[in-house]
Design a protein around this motif. Structure first.
Motif, PDB file in Angstrom:
ATOM      1  N   LEU A  10      56.792-113.231  -0.061  1.00 11.93           N
ATOM      2  CA  LEU A  10      57.775-114.207   0.372  1.00 11.93           C
ATOM      3  C   LEU A  10      57.040-115.341   1.092  1.00 11.93           C
ATOM      4  CD1 LEU A  10      60.850-114.475   0.429  1.00 11.93           C
ATOM      5  CD2 LEU A  10      60.833-113.324   2.648  1.00 11.93           C
ATOM      6  N   ARG A  12      57.565-118.702   3.161  1.00 17.68           N
ATOM      7  CA  ARG A  12      58.572-119.517   3.859  1.00 17.68           C
ATOM      8  C   ARG A  12      57.945-120.845   4.266  1.00 17.68           C
ATOM      9  NH1 ARG A  12      62.898-116.466   5.139  1.00 17.68           N
ATOM     10  NH2 ARG A  12      62.592-114.224   5.379  1.00 17.68           N
ATOM     11  N   GLN A  14      57.859-124.242   6.782  1.00 20.02           N
ATOM     12  CA  GLN A  14      58.235-124.688   8.124  1.00 20.02           C
ATOM     13  C   GLN A  14      57.792-126.140   8.304  1.00 20.02           C
ATOM     14  OE1 GLN A  14      57.002-122.072  11.312  1.00 20.02           O
ATOM     15  NE2 GLN A  14      57.380-123.627  12.845  1.00 20.02           N
ATOM     16  N   ALA A  33      49.219-121.151   6.644  1.00 20.85           N
ATOM     17  CA  ALA A  33      48.680-122.270   5.877  1.00 20.85           C
ATOM     18  C   ALA A  33      49.539-123.496   6.146  1.00 20.85           C
ATOM     19  CB  ALA A  33      48.702-121.936   4.390  1.00 20.85           C
TER      20      ALA A  33
ATOM     21  N   ARG B  33      52.717-104.549   8.250  1.00 19.39           N
ATOM     22  CA  ARG B  33      51.591-104.395   7.316  1.00 19.39           C
ATOM     23  C   ARG B  33      51.671-103.030   6.633  1.00 19.39           C
ATOM     24  NH1 ARG B  33      50.444-108.470   5.503  1.00 19.39           N
ATOM     25  NH2 ARG B  33      48.986-107.266   4.277  1.00 19.39           N
ATOM     26  N   VAL B  36      54.358-103.041   4.044  1.00 21.84           N
ATOM     27  CA  VAL B  36      53.905-103.801   2.865  1.00 21.84           C
ATOM     28  C   VAL B  36      52.987-102.938   2.019  1.00 21.84           C
ATOM     29  CG1 VAL B  36      52.479-105.772   2.115  1.00 21.84           C
ATOM     30  CG2 VAL B  36      54.173-106.100   3.905  1.00 21.84           C
ATOM     31  N   LEU B  37      52.065-102.234   2.707  1.00 27.83           N
ATOM     32  CA  LEU B  37      51.129-101.358   1.983  1.00 27.83           C
ATOM     33  C   LEU B  37      51.864-100.250   1.232  1.00 27.83           C
ATOM     34  CD1 LEU B  37      48.091-100.948   4.377  1.00 27.83           C
ATOM     35  CD2 LEU B  37      48.020-101.709   2.013  1.00 27.83           C
ATOM     36  N   ARG B  42      58.292-106.859   1.437  1.00 27.55           N
ATOM     37  CA  ARG B  42      57.509-107.915   0.781  1.00 27.55           C
ATOM     38  C   ARG B  42      56.583-108.545   1.799  1.00 27.55           C
ATOM     39  NH1 ARG B  42      61.901-111.755  -1.844  1.00 27.55           N
ATOM     40  NH2 ARG B  42      60.161-112.636  -2.999  1.00 27.55           N
ATOM     41  N   ASP B  43      55.378-108.851   1.346  1.00 25.84           N
ATOM     42  CA  ASP B  43      54.444-109.552   2.219  1.00 25.84           C
ATOM     43  C   ASP B  43      55.001-110.951   2.462  1.00 25.84           C
ATOM     44  OD1 ASP B  43      52.274-109.852   3.762  1.00 25.84           O
ATOM     45  OD2 ASP B  43      50.797-109.471   2.198  1.00 25.84           O
ATOM     46  N   GLU B  44      54.694-111.529   3.595  1.00 26.91           N
ATOM     47  CA  GLU B  44      55.305-112.808   3.958  1.00 26.91           C
ATOM     48  C   GLU B  44      54.264-113.753   4.548  1.00 26.91           C
ATOM     49  OE1 GLU B  44      59.060-112.222   6.001  1.00 26.91           O
ATOM     50  OE2 GLU B  44      58.804-114.179   6.947  1.00 26.91           O
ATOM     51  N   LEU B  45      54.379-115.001   4.210  1.00 27.86           N
ATOM     52  CA  LEU B  45      53.461-115.999   4.758  1.00 27.86           C
ATOM     53  C   LEU B  45      54.243-117.285   5.048  1.00 27.86           C
ATOM     54  CD1 LEU B  45      50.436-116.723   5.349  1.00 27.86           C
ATOM     55  CD2 LEU B  45      50.325-117.603   3.035  1.00 27.86           C
ATOM     56  N   VAL B  46      54.072-117.804   6.243  1.00 28.22           N
ATOM     57  CA  VAL B  46      54.737-119.066   6.584  1.00 28.22           C
ATOM     58  C   VAL B  46      53.783-120.216   6.270  1.00 28.22           C
ATOM     59  CG1 VAL B  46      55.814-120.439   8.407  1.00 28.22           C
ATOM     60  CG2 VAL B  46      56.077-117.947   8.409  1.00 28.22           C
ATOM     61  N   VAL B  47      54.253-121.156   5.462  1.00 28.27           N
ATOM     62  CA  VAL B  47      53.448-122.317   5.086  1.00 28.27           C
ATOM     63  C   VAL B  47      54.081-123.560   5.707  1.00 28.27           C
ATOM     64  CG1 VAL B  47      52.523-123.666   3.167  1.00 28.27           C
ATOM     65  CG2 VAL B  47      52.862-121.208   2.900  1.00 28.27           C
ATOM     66  N   GLY B  48      53.338-124.205   6.585  1.00 27.87           N
ATOM     67  CA  GLY B  48      53.863-125.387   7.254  1.00 27.87           C
ATOM     68  C   GLY B  48      53.593-126.641   6.444  1.00 27.87           C
ATOM     69  N   PHE B  49      54.339-127.668   6.759  1.00 27.82           N
ATOM     70  CA  PHE B  49      54.044-128.956   6.142  1.00 27.82           C
ATOM     71  C   PHE B  49      54.365-130.072   7.122  1.00 27.82           C
ATOM     72  CE2 PHE B  49      58.320-130.514   4.921  1.00 27.82           C
ATOM     73  CZ  PHE B  49      59.062-129.355   5.081  1.00 27.82           C
TER      74      PHE B  49
END
Lengths: 296, 53
Positions: A10, A12, A14, A33, B33, B36-37, B42-49
């Motif tokens: 997933l 997300r 921000q 990231a 973790r 997830v293993l 579900r593994d999750e990652l926050v991606v900023g912009f």
């Protein structure tokens, strides 16, 4: 998809509004990231923040815009004028300095004024600036609304222009390579899908405009089609020669205090040939009605 | 005496490991973790912009 999940991970998003907050969020590991400006990524690394540029957001997709009825018809006509830039750390700033050099103009012959991108079109309309250079869709905004004219697309003056890059925290690169790979593969596959056909681009404009950017889909459709190579989503690997050129310009202009080696701030080990990457649309999780409501 | 030293070392190791997890990893993160293993989450990652261009 990862080894441990049939649905895929997933991701997300921000939104941040200023650079210091991005820096703090990366240090505090609140985000894994971030998409930021290329010279900003170099400065982050120079400041000791452990991140690396792993991929690009897009190529081109920036334009220098002037008033529709202004007497500015080439770069030389900008002498003595005021041009808005998004940030001193933006590659758009470096491009302006590069152009002044190429046109034999002194570095201070154009007043470059930092303005938040959404304010560029309104400032042009109000007459407080004579032009602006910014990423889409703000460049197209003045054009679509009938008061602006594109003087140059970056594709014509700095082909394969880089604006936004993806930086990833070093600890994720070392400890969760599979997750980072999944993210980068996803960006690459989406870019390939977008550049495959105009139909895909129009569909993307409709969805992104309504549910993500909250901007008129017609504006995004203009950006993605007039001309069709106005912005590109392929060729997104970070290439040493491109970044060396940006870094050298940034040092020359004084945006970076000292040179920094490509290997120190970039990691291209996640880049795969595009031929190996394709979305399997029937396997993708479909957004639920609740997902879409949540985005409105 | 030997048993006392070994017990003390084991206790110290356990405490220092717990402190490491608490300060540097976080119990919530560790539990996530693990899930997830195990394929339960579900593994999750926050991606900023930063929309500055």
């Amino acid at each position: 998809m990862t080894e441990h999940s049939e649905e895929g991970s997933l991701f997300r998003s921000q939104k941040f509004t200023d650079w210091p907050t991005v820096k703090e969020a990366l240090i505090a590991k609140e985000v894994g990231a971030v998409f930021i400006l290329a010279p900003m990524a170099m400065q982050l690394r120079a400041d000791g923040v452990k991140v690396k540029v792993c991929y690009l957001g897009h190529r081109d997709g920036t334009a220098l815009v002037v008033g529709k009825d202004s007497d500015i018809h080439d770069f030389g006509d900008l002498k003595g004028k005021i041009v808005a830039i998004p940030s001193r750390f933006a590659n758009q700033n470096l491009l302006m300095h590069k152009m002044m050099k190429e046109w034999g103009m002194p570095d201070d012959s154009i007043e470059l004024r930092e303005l938040p991108p959404p304010e560029h079109p309104t400032a042009l309309l109000a007459g407080s600036i004579d032009g602006y250079i910014v990423g889409e869709p703000f460049a197209a905004k003045a054009e679509v609304d009938g008061f602006g004219r594109v003087l140059y697309h970056t594709k014509d003056i700095w082909p394969e222009f880089i604006s936004c890059v993806l930086v990833v925290r070093d600890d994720l690169i070392e400890e969760q390579r599979e997750l980072v790979q999944e993210l980068i593969d996803g960006i690459a596959k989406s870019g390939k899908w977008l550049d495959e056909s105009q139909e895909h681009r129009m569909d993307a404009a409709e969805v992104a405009g309504k549910y993500y950017y909250f901007q008129p889909p017609a504006l995004l459709k203009h950006v993605l089609s007039k001309p069709v190579d106005r912005v590109k989503y392929t060729n997104l690997a970070p290439l040493k020669d491109d970044f060396d050129e940006i870094m050298n310009l940034a040092v020359e202009v004084g945006v970076l205090s000292k040179p920094i080696a490509f290997e120190e701030y970039a990691d291209d080990s996640f880049v795969k040939p595009l031929a190996e990457l394709d979305w399997h649309m029937d396997e993708l999780a479909k957004p639920t009605a609740a997902d879409m409501e949540g985005k409105q | 005496m030997k048993l006392k030293v070994l017990s003390g070392a084991a206790l110290w190791l356990a405490l220092i490991s717990l402190a490491h997890v608490w300060w540097n990893v976080g119990f919530g993160n560790l539990a996530h973790r693990f899930e997830v293993l195990m394929g339960k989450e579900r593994d999750e990652l926050v991606v900023g912009f930063l929309p500055v261009t």
